[in-house]
Design an enzyme around this catalytic site. Structure first.
Site, PDB file in Angstrom:
ATOM      1  N   ASP A 185       0.851  -1.201   0.000  1.00 14.81           N
ATOM      2  CA  ASP A 185       0.000   0.000   0.000  1.00 14.81           C
ATOM      3  C   ASP A 185       0.877   1.237   0.000  1.00 14.81           C
ATOM      4  O   ASP A 185       1.674   1.451   0.901  1.00 14.81           O
ATOM      5  CB  ASP A 185      -0.907   0.024   1.243  1.00 14.81           C
ATOM      6  CG  ASP A 185      -2.060  -0.960   1.124  1.00 14.81           C
ATOM      7  OD1 ASP A 185      -2.213  -1.545   0.035  1.00 14.81           O
ATOM      8  OD2 ASP A 185      -2.802  -1.129   2.103  1.00 14.81           O
ATOM      9  N   GLU A 269     -10.208  -8.716   0.458  1.00 16.93           N
ATOM     10  CA  GLU A 269     -10.264 -10.173   0.441  1.00 16.93           C
ATOM     11  C   GLU A 269     -11.295 -10.710   1.430  1.00 16.93           C
ATOM     12  O   GLU A 269     -11.547 -10.095   2.470  1.00 16.93           O
ATOM     13  CB  GLU A 269      -8.871 -10.738   0.773  1.00 16.93           C
ATOM     14  CG  GLU A 269      -7.863 -10.394  -0.305  1.00 16.93           C
ATOM     15  CD  GLU A 269      -6.403 -10.636   0.083  1.00 16.93           C
ATOM     16  OE1 GLU A 269      -5.590 -10.827  -0.833  1.00 16.93           O
ATOM     17  OE2 GLU A 269      -6.079 -10.618   1.287  1.00 16.93           O
ATOM     18  N   THR A 429      -4.769 -15.221  -5.141  1.00 17.59           N
ATOM     19  CA  THR A 429      -3.461 -14.573  -5.282  1.00 17.59           C
ATOM     20  C   THR A 429      -2.318 -15.582  -5.130  1.00 17.59           C
ATOM     21  O   THR A 429      -2.539 -16.764  -4.993  1.00 17.59           O
ATOM     22  CB  THR A 429      -3.280 -13.473  -4.216  1.00 17.59           C
ATOM     23  OG1 THR A 429      -3.346 -14.088  -2.936  1.00 17.59           O
ATOM     24  CG2 THR A 429      -4.366 -12.434  -4.313  1.00 17.59           C
ATOM     25  N   GLU A 467      -4.033 -13.688  -9.587  1.00 21.49           N
ATOM     26  CA  GLU A 467      -3.311 -12.435  -9.402  1.00 21.49           C
ATOM     27  C   GLU A 467      -1.964 -12.786  -8.816  1.00 21.49           C
ATOM     28  O   GLU A 467      -1.865 -13.755  -8.068  1.00 21.49           O
ATOM     29  CB  GLU A 467      -4.024 -11.597  -8.320  1.00 21.49           C
ATOM     30  CG  GLU A 467      -4.857 -10.487  -8.837  1.00 21.49           C
ATOM     31  CD  GLU A 467      -5.596  -9.780  -7.692  1.00 21.49           C
ATOM     32  OE1 GLU A 467      -4.968  -9.489  -6.657  1.00 21.49           O
ATOM     33  OE2 GLU A 467      -6.785  -9.528  -7.867  1.00 21.49           O
ATOM     34  N   LEU A 470       2.894 -10.295  -5.192  1.00 20.85           N
ATOM     35  CA  LEU A 470       3.904  -9.247  -5.064  1.00 20.85           C
ATOM     36  C   LEU A 470       4.393  -8.873  -6.460  1.00 20.85           C
ATOM     37  O   LEU A 470       4.381  -9.708  -7.358  1.00 20.85           O
ATOM     38  CB  LEU A 470       5.098  -9.776  -4.240  1.00 20.85           C
ATOM     39  CG  LEU A 470       4.746 -10.277  -2.836  1.00 20.85           C
ATOM     40  CD1 LEU A 470       5.893 -11.068  -2.223  1.00 20.85           C
ATOM     41  CD2 LEU A 470       4.364  -9.114  -1.931  1.00 20.85           C
TER      42      LEU A 470
END
Length: 556
Positions: A185, A269, A429, A467, A470
């Protein structure tokens, strides 16, 4: 300016039968694969099994381009016309469309678009690389910031028009969580002011751990149906927000906006905030902590315990489950031999805790599917890839996050079945990670986890999208994603979202690899072409797109 700020979108495309495919302005496309004359640049990959139609004129996109570039694009487009006349059609093994996440702060606090020029150039470069679309966070904390029921969609209206102009599809994320405090973020967007006011008045609206620490990233699911937000329940707030989004952007739904990813918790999530990085509370690979100590969660636990006939289990969660940064063997509850997780009490508690999460997902999904019914969009839900301590018996970090997955129980099948009931996409992810790259002592097993989730989605017959967790720009990560994207002999992911658009992506070397990666993903798995050949084809394209990419980087 940093490109991180370009955005964070995440979503999955819709296999559409009606084709309004504009040619991409300059694309290395998979058409090269379908006839094998000399490896040249190809343009525009048609959608699955679509009939070829004459392309619409390109003027709107070319308008803002520099003359040198539009000449290059013109040449590419003529080549594209040649291909279309040749009537090349994709075989089965359709390939996986790639989306790219926008920077988290694509829309500014005063509801404009951040770094407009860079954004424009970047979107054009992505389109030219054959990217299907972008994923963007549509932040609750920006749109309904000032007062309940007042929505300012300004910045998003502009961003969505930009995507449309460049012929990019959009995965829009209904981001009901705070931005800031999670991995990667780069900016902070809190929940709406009036929500935080209510959380101030009643701290139990926030997720709470056993030490009384409150978490303001997302409203506790314990009060989903309590009219605690200025007279509305959190579920009503989410529904009203989605309805307003639908009404505001009705003209783009199904055409430009192809997927709505519904935020269900921290980081968007479906999970509890069991591993908060803020203020160093949690550090990888800690097991995290249960988040069931606000009064709303506790009253539900009490009712469940009464109902189960063990009222004494209802006053608290496990008190011997250690701290955020413990390892499973440090704790009585998670240790492999005789751990509480594997007892009748453990099963009671974990069943309740994970069911609360499933019910939360169910409530929001029921609402989302009815709001977006017949709008031509997919609904998707993001599930966290919690791969550390996966090799242990108790899978502690998954348990504290709300996934009741242990050596003896599949915790992902119930989630997949819930999504299947609503026809939603399972977005997962950590697709790019390999087991051996992770700290071995923490028994990280991202590849095995991805396999388990893949099997669960296949059994529940729910679409899987991926996805990366990182940012990675190396071929090694790309190859892992390619491998994971072809799920089985006759099955592929329905989409992949690449994290994320920033200046690093546009550095020449990374960009070249990225273009080749997008190309391979779109070709699908029945294409046996070596990386080098795709890279050579990409090379020529990279030179043509150089001015665009320069421009994207320059304006950041």
């Amino acid at each position: 300016m940093s490109l991180n700020q370009i955005g964070a979108l995440s979503g999955t495309p819709i296999p559409s039968d009606s084709v309004h495919t504009e040619p991409t302005t300059a694309v290395v496309s998979a058409s090269a694969v379908w006839r094998s004359p000399p490896a040249n640049i190809r343009v525009s990959v048609q959608k699955q099994g679509a009939e070829m139609e004459p392309s619409p004129p390109m003027s709107p996109v070319l308008g803002g381009m520099r003359p040198d570039l539009s000449v290059a694009c013109q040449a590419l487009m003529e080549e594209e016309q040649q291909h279309k006349i040749g009537g090349i059609r994709a075989k089965e093994g359709k390939g996986v469309p790639v989306y790219v996440m926008m920077p988290l702060d694509s829309v500014t606090m005063n509801n404009g678009v951040n770094r407009r020029k860079a954004m424009n150039a970047s979107l054009q470069a992505l389109k030219s690389a054959g990217v299907e679309g972008i994923m963007m966070d549509v932040w609750w904390g920006l749109v309904e910031r000032e007062s309940p029921g007042e929505y300012n969609w300004g910045g998003y209206a502009e961003l969505l028009e930009m995507a449309k102009k460049h012929g990019l599809k959009v995965q829009a994320v209904m981001s009901f969580h705070q931005c800031g405090g999670n991995v990667g973020d780069s900016c902070t967007i809190p929940l709406p002011k009036w929500v935080l006011e209510e959380m101030n008045n009643d701290p139990d609206l926030a997720y709470t751990d056993q030490w009384g620490r409150r978490n303001n990233e997302y409203v506790s699911l314990g009060c989903d149906t309590v009219p605690c937000l200025k007279g509305r329940t959190p579920i009503q707030c989410y529904s009203d927000y989605m309805r307003s989004f639908r009404d505001k952007f009705a003209h783009l739904l199904g055409d430009t906006i192809v997927e709505i990813q519904v935020g269900m918790g921290p980081a968007g999530e479906l999970r509890y905030p069991s591993y908060p990085e803020k203020d160093g509370i949690w550090r990888f690979p800690g097991i995290g902590a249960f988040q069931c100590y606000d009064k709303y969660m506790l009253s539900s636990l009490k009712a469940a315990a009464d109902n189960y006939g063990k009222p004494e289990w209802g006053s608290t969660g496990p008190t011997d489950a250690g701290d955020y940064n413990n390892w499973p063997e440090d704790t009585n509850f998670f240790k492999k031999e005789g751990g509480g997780w594997n007892s009748e009490y453990g099963d009671f508690f974990l069943s309740w805790y994970s069911q609360m999460l499933l019910d939360h997902g169910e409530r929001i999904l029921s609402s989302a599917t009815s709001i977006f019914e017949n709008q031509g969009v997919k609904i998707s839900v993001k599930v966290a890839g919690i791969h550390w301590h996966y090799g242990t018996r108790s899978h502690a970090p998954e348990l504290t996050a709300g996934y009741y997955n242990t050596r003896y129980r599949d915790g992902y099948l119930p989630i997949a079945r819930m999504l299947a009931r609503h026809g939603a996409v399972f977005n997962f992810t950590c697709i790019e990670m390999r087991d051996h790259e992770q700290p071995q002592d923490a028994q990280c097993a991202p590849e095995k986890l991805v396999q388990q989730v893949t099997s669960a989605t296949q059994e529940a017959q729910v679409a899987l999208a991926g996805e990366n967790a990182l940012p990675r720009y190396d071929e090694y990560a790309h190859e892992q994603i390619l491998k994971a994207a072809s799920l089985s002999e006759n099955d592929e992911m329905c989409a992949f979202t690449y994290l994320r658009m920033n200046p690093e992506l546009f550095q020449a070397d990374n960009w070249r690899k990225f273009v080749a990666f997008v190309k391979k993903m779109k070709q699908g798995k029945d294409v046996h072409k070596c990386w080098e050949q795709v890279e050579r084809e990409a090379e020529h394209f990279v030179q043509v797109s150089e001015p665009l990419v320069q421009e994207a980087v320059m304006h950041h």
